[in-house]
Design a protein around this motif. Structure first.
Motif, PDB file in Angstrom:
ATOM      1  N   GLU A  96       0.837  -1.204   0.000  1.00 15.52           N
ATOM      2  CA  GLU A  96       0.000   0.000   0.000  1.00 15.52           C
ATOM      3  C   GLU A  96       0.874   1.257   0.000  1.00 15.52           C
ATOM      4  OE1 GLU A  96      -3.021  -0.161   3.104  1.00 15.52           O
ATOM      5  OE2 GLU A  96      -2.741  -2.334   3.172  1.00 15.52           O
ATOM      6  N   GLU A  97       1.933   1.237   0.794  1.00 18.71           N
ATOM      7  CA  GLU A  97       2.808   2.403   0.867  1.00 18.71           C
ATOM      8  C   GLU A  97       3.568   2.598  -0.438  1.00 18.71           C
ATOM      9  OE1 GLU A  97       3.292   1.903   5.698  1.00 18.71           O
ATOM     10  OE2 GLU A  97       5.011   1.541   4.394  1.00 18.71           O
ATOM     11  N   LEU A  98       3.931   1.496  -1.075  1.00 16.30           N
ATOM     12  CA  LEU A  98       4.599   1.599  -2.371  1.00 16.30           C
ATOM     13  C   LEU A  98       3.675   2.238  -3.409  1.00 16.30           C
ATOM     14  CD1 LEU A  98       7.034   0.908  -4.156  1.00 16.30           C
ATOM     15  CD2 LEU A  98       6.027  -1.351  -4.517  1.00 16.30           C
ATOM     16  N   ASP A  99       2.406   1.872  -3.396  1.00 14.43           N
ATOM     17  CA  ASP A  99       1.443   2.461  -4.336  1.00 14.43           C
ATOM     18  C   ASP A  99       1.367   3.976  -4.167  1.00 14.43           C
ATOM     19  OD1 ASP A  99       0.849  -0.011  -5.371  1.00 14.43           O
ATOM     20  OD2 ASP A  99      -0.958  -0.306  -4.151  1.00 14.43           O
ATOM     21  N   VAL A 100       1.374   4.435  -2.914  1.00  8.21           N
ATOM     22  CA  VAL A 100       1.290   5.879  -2.639  1.00  8.21           C
ATOM     23  C   VAL A 100       2.537   6.594  -3.157  1.00  8.21           C
ATOM     24  CG1 VAL A 100       1.266   7.601  -0.784  1.00  8.21           C
ATOM     25  CG2 VAL A 100      -0.246   5.616  -0.664  1.00  8.21           C
ATOM     26  N   LEU A 101       3.701   5.994  -2.931  1.00  4.18           N
ATOM     27  CA  LEU A 101       4.937   6.616  -3.391  1.00  4.18           C
ATOM     28  C   LEU A 101       4.978   6.705  -4.910  1.00  4.18           C
ATOM     29  CD1 LEU A 101       7.416   4.788  -0.975  1.00  4.18           C
ATOM     30  CD2 LEU A 101       6.596   7.145  -0.798  1.00  4.18           C
ATOM     31  N   ARG A 102       4.556   5.658  -5.587  1.00  5.20           N
ATOM     32  CA  ARG A 102       4.543   5.673  -7.051  1.00  5.20           C
ATOM     33  C   ARG A 102       3.551   6.713  -7.566  1.00  5.20           C
ATOM     34  NH1 ARG A 102       3.075   0.084  -9.124  1.00  5.20           N
ATOM     35  NH2 ARG A 102       3.399   1.124 -11.116  1.00  5.20           N
ATOM     36  N   GLU A 103       2.404   6.782  -6.926  1.00  2.00           N
ATOM     37  CA  GLU A 103       1.372   7.730  -7.357  1.00  2.00           C
ATOM     38  C   GLU A 103       1.860   9.174  -7.280  1.00  2.00           C
ATOM     39  OE1 GLU A 103      -3.071   9.195  -5.858  1.00  2.00           O
ATOM     40  OE2 GLU A 103      -2.226   7.303  -5.144  1.00  2.00           O
ATOM     41  N   HIS A 104       2.717   9.477  -6.299  1.00  3.88           N
ATOM     42  CA  HIS A 104       3.181  10.849  -6.099  1.00  3.88           C
ATOM     43  C   HIS A 104       4.584  11.081  -6.650  1.00  3.88           C
ATOM     44  CE1 HIS A 104      -0.185  10.719  -3.257  1.00  3.88           C
ATOM     45  NE2 HIS A 104      -0.219  12.035  -3.372  1.00  3.88           N
ATOM     46  N   GLY A 105       5.125  10.105  -7.370  1.00  2.94           N
ATOM     47  CA  GLY A 105       6.412  10.300  -8.017  1.00  2.94           C
ATOM     48  C   GLY A 105       7.587  10.397  -7.064  1.00  2.94           C
ATOM     49  N   ILE A 106       7.504   9.741  -5.921  1.00  5.07           N
ATOM     50  CA  ILE A 106       8.578   9.767  -4.936  1.00  5.07           C
ATOM     51  C   ILE A 106       9.548   8.620  -5.229  1.00  5.07           C
ATOM     52  CG2 ILE A 106       9.172   9.605  -2.485  1.00  5.07           C
ATOM     53  CD1 ILE A 106       7.624  12.124  -3.198  1.00  5.07           C
ATOM     54  N   ALA A 107      10.844   8.943  -5.273  1.00  8.90           N
ATOM     55  CA  ALA A 107      11.849   7.897  -5.459  1.00  8.90           C
ATOM     56  C   ALA A 107      11.827   6.957  -4.260  1.00  8.90           C
ATOM     57  CB  ALA A 107      13.228   8.520  -5.616  1.00  8.90           C
ATOM     58  N   TYR A 108      11.997   5.663  -4.529  1.00  7.56           N
ATOM     59  CA  TYR A 108      11.912   4.696  -3.441  1.00  7.56           C
ATOM     60  C   TYR A 108      12.849   3.520  -3.698  1.00  7.56           C
ATOM     61  CZ  TYR A 108       9.020   2.145  -6.788  1.00  7.56           C
ATOM     62  OH  TYR A 108       8.567   1.503  -7.908  1.00  7.56           O
ATOM     63  N   GLU A 109      13.133   2.799  -2.636  1.00 12.57           N
ATOM     64  CA  GLU A 109      13.779   1.495  -2.730  1.00 12.57           C
ATOM     65  C   GLU A 109      13.179   0.607  -1.651  1.00 12.57           C
ATOM     66  OE1 GLU A 109      17.851   0.890  -1.494  1.00 12.57           O
ATOM     67  OE2 GLU A 109      17.902   2.878  -0.554  1.00 12.57           O
ATOM     68  N   ILE A 110      13.273  -0.690  -1.845  1.00 11.80           N
ATOM     69  CA  ILE A 110      12.745  -1.659  -0.888  1.00 11.80           C
ATOM     70  C   ILE A 110      13.902  -2.508  -0.382  1.00 11.80           C
ATOM     71  CG2 ILE A 110      11.191  -3.610  -0.518  1.00 11.80           C
ATOM     72  CD1 ILE A 110      10.440  -1.313  -3.391  1.00 11.80           C
ATOM     73  N   VAL A 111      14.050  -2.534   0.928  1.00 12.39           N
ATOM     74  CA  VAL A 111      15.094  -3.337   1.551  1.00 12.39           C
ATOM     75  C   VAL A 111      14.405  -4.463   2.321  1.00 12.39           C
ATOM     76  CG1 VAL A 111      17.055  -3.358   3.130  1.00 12.39           C
ATOM     77  CG2 VAL A 111      16.556  -1.308   1.769  1.00 12.39           C
ATOM     78  N   PRO A 112      14.441  -5.682   1.812  1.00 10.01           N
ATOM     79  CA  PRO A 112      13.741  -6.777   2.486  1.00 10.01           C
ATOM     80  C   PRO A 112      14.364  -7.083   3.840  1.00 10.01           C
ATOM     81  CG  PRO A 112      15.090  -7.617   0.702  1.00 10.01           C
ATOM     82  CD  PRO A 112      15.140  -6.128   0.594  1.00 10.01           C
TER      83      PRO A 112
END
Length: 479
Positions: free
Chosen positions: A312-328
């Motif tokens: 859900e948080e990833l969807d929000v970041l993509r929607e607002h054009g925020i750069a992101y990375e995921i660290v498992p």
């Protein structure tokens, strides 16, 4: 005090005396530096023989002679004989050659430091030969803080150095640009193994009339189940780079203590009967700080994508054009099972494992109980302490035997871990008798019985157990 320096050995002659494994390790480092290596020894280890056959190194067979030093820039003495090493050192001093005698600082005129290699970035640590083990430990700590992308970033910056200096002639402006280059999207793209995208961002920034603005980002980071030792190196780096940390309630203080000291910490936990931060508020905080140019770490217990609402948080970041990375992170099922000696799969008992959440009153109505009650599989049930009676009743009603073993693990991987074992039919009563509380993970299936014999961490509970379990190996060591 030693004088620190980095030697350019490219295409320069270096002598290694000794033909064993230590000599091979030293030779490998010299070859990586571009040196022209000659190895002298009566006999060579297989790896050295292979390099001689390949023409990568030259070979002087037989016993050491002082004329081997002729034409060399420096010498490594890696023999097992201290008198011979002392002779090599004396010959080197007479000929004004730098000599390193492996593991003998008194005979050496230079030391080989513990090295962190992010070529072209090199970080060297030396104790002057006084405490090489300490130097190695410091290297391990620094190694964990420098991600491999630094090497690629420096190579990219090196290629564009002239253009950067031309574009930003003013020193202060150039410093700001390099801050952006090191901390911003170019480095992030290299960490994501996208070198072409990284170079494009750099070229675009050099072409724009205005200086690049600081851009924020969010890292969704899994903190694991609680033991700081189970953090990944990448998670540790993210914590040390963060400006803002939005952390769950279950994140332990020892983990937060590993973060950058001046990072802003905001608790955004959700705990039954206690503090509760709505998910929309968490989304708003992520956006607020990232859009202000901050590096945000959304720190979650376990893994962000296993019952962590990371999607859900990833969807929000993509929607607002925020750069992101995921660290498992290491999810609770894997970690708690391991710390209780329970294999989640076993050739003789379980060919599959299911991760299930029992959180919320409506969860039991959406689960496929008939599938969950099938044998020869392991169930790892998250957030189920409040629904143990319902879980037990439904599984037995749909065909799971009441004699099925379980392991209920409270505060898994933490010093206060307790593991309760028994059979499914007794699960609610045993959990109530021992006052098991959240956070706890339930492992159900034949494999859970192995906790009785393989349990090694924390306290083991059950009908006749109240003492801390000690593995047989530990008992043997103490005898």
């Amino acid at each position: 005090m030693l004088y620190p320096l980095f030697a350019d050995l490219n295409d320069r002659h270096v002598l290694v005396v000794g033909g064993g494994d230590v000599a091979a390790r030293k030779t490998a480092m010299l070859l990586k530096a571009g040196a022209r290596v000659t190895v002298g020894a009566p006999v060579l280890a297989p790896e050295l023989r292979e390099w001689v056959q390949q023409g990568r190194i030259a070979y002087k067979p037989g016993a050491y002679r002082s004329d081997w030093l002729d034409g060399t820039w420096l010498v490594i003495a890696a023999t097992r004989s201290r008198p011979l090493n002392a002779r090599i050192a004396a010959d080197g001093q007479a000929r004004q050659r730098l000599v390193n005698v492996v593991d003998d600082a008194a005979l050496s005129s230079f030391q080989v430091p513990a090295l962190i290699d992010r070529s072209p970035l090199l970080v060297a640590i030396s104790s002057g030969g006084a405490a090489p083990m300490l130097a190695r430990r410091l290297r391990e700590r620094i190694e964990s803080l420098l991600d491999p992308a630094w090497g690629s970033l420096l190579q990219l910056a090196q290629r564009y150095r002239a253009r950067i200096r031309t574009r930003h002639a003013d020193l202060a402006a150039r410093r700001r640009f390099y801050d952006w280059l090191h901390d911003g999207p170019v480095h992030a793209q290299l960490r994501a193994a996208r070198p072409a995208h990284a170079e494009h961002r750099l070229v675009t920034a050099l072409s724009d009339a205005a200086a690049p603005a600081a851009s924020g980002s969010v890292a969704l980071v899994g903190a694991g189940p609680g033991d700081p030792g189970l953090l990944t190196l990448r998670a540790l780096r993210a914590l040390n780079e963060a400006d803002v940390i939005l952390h769950d309630a279950l994140i332990s203080e020892p983990i937060l203590d590993l973060a950058r000291r001046d990072a802003v910490r905001i608790a955004v936990g959700k705990r039954a009967g206690g503090m509760h931060t709505p998910q929309d508020s968490i989304h708003a905080l992520m956006l607020e700080h990232a859009q202000a140019g901050k590096r945000v770490v959304r720190l979650k217990g376990g893994d962000p994508f296993v019952f962590g609402r990371g999607g859900e948080e990833l969807d929000v970041l993509r929607e607002h054009g925020i750069a992101y990375e995921i660290v498992p992170g290491i999810t609770a099922a894997v970690a708690c099972a391991a710390y209780s000696g329970v294999p989640l799969t076993h050739r003789g008992h379980a060919q599959s494992v299911r991760l299930v959440t029992a959180h919320g009153q409506s969860s039991s109505n959406t689960l496929d109980w008939r599938e969950l009650a099938q044998e020869r599989q392991t169930l790892a049930i998250y957030m189920g302490v409040g629904q143990l009676e319902e879980l037990t009743a439904q599984l037995i009603a749909h065909g799971r035997a009441a004699s099925t073993p379980f392991a209920l693990i409270e505060n898994g991987t933490l010093p206060q871990q307790r593991t309760l074992t028994g059979v499914l039919g007794d699960l609610p009563a045993l959990a109530a008798r021992h006052a098991i509380e959240a956070p706890a993970l339930l492992i159900l299936g034949e494999v859970a019985a192995q906790a009785d014999s393989s349990h090694w961490f924390g306290e083991l509970l059950g009908e006749s157990r109240s003492q801390t379990a000690v593995p047989p190996a530990v008992l043997a060591d103490a005898a």
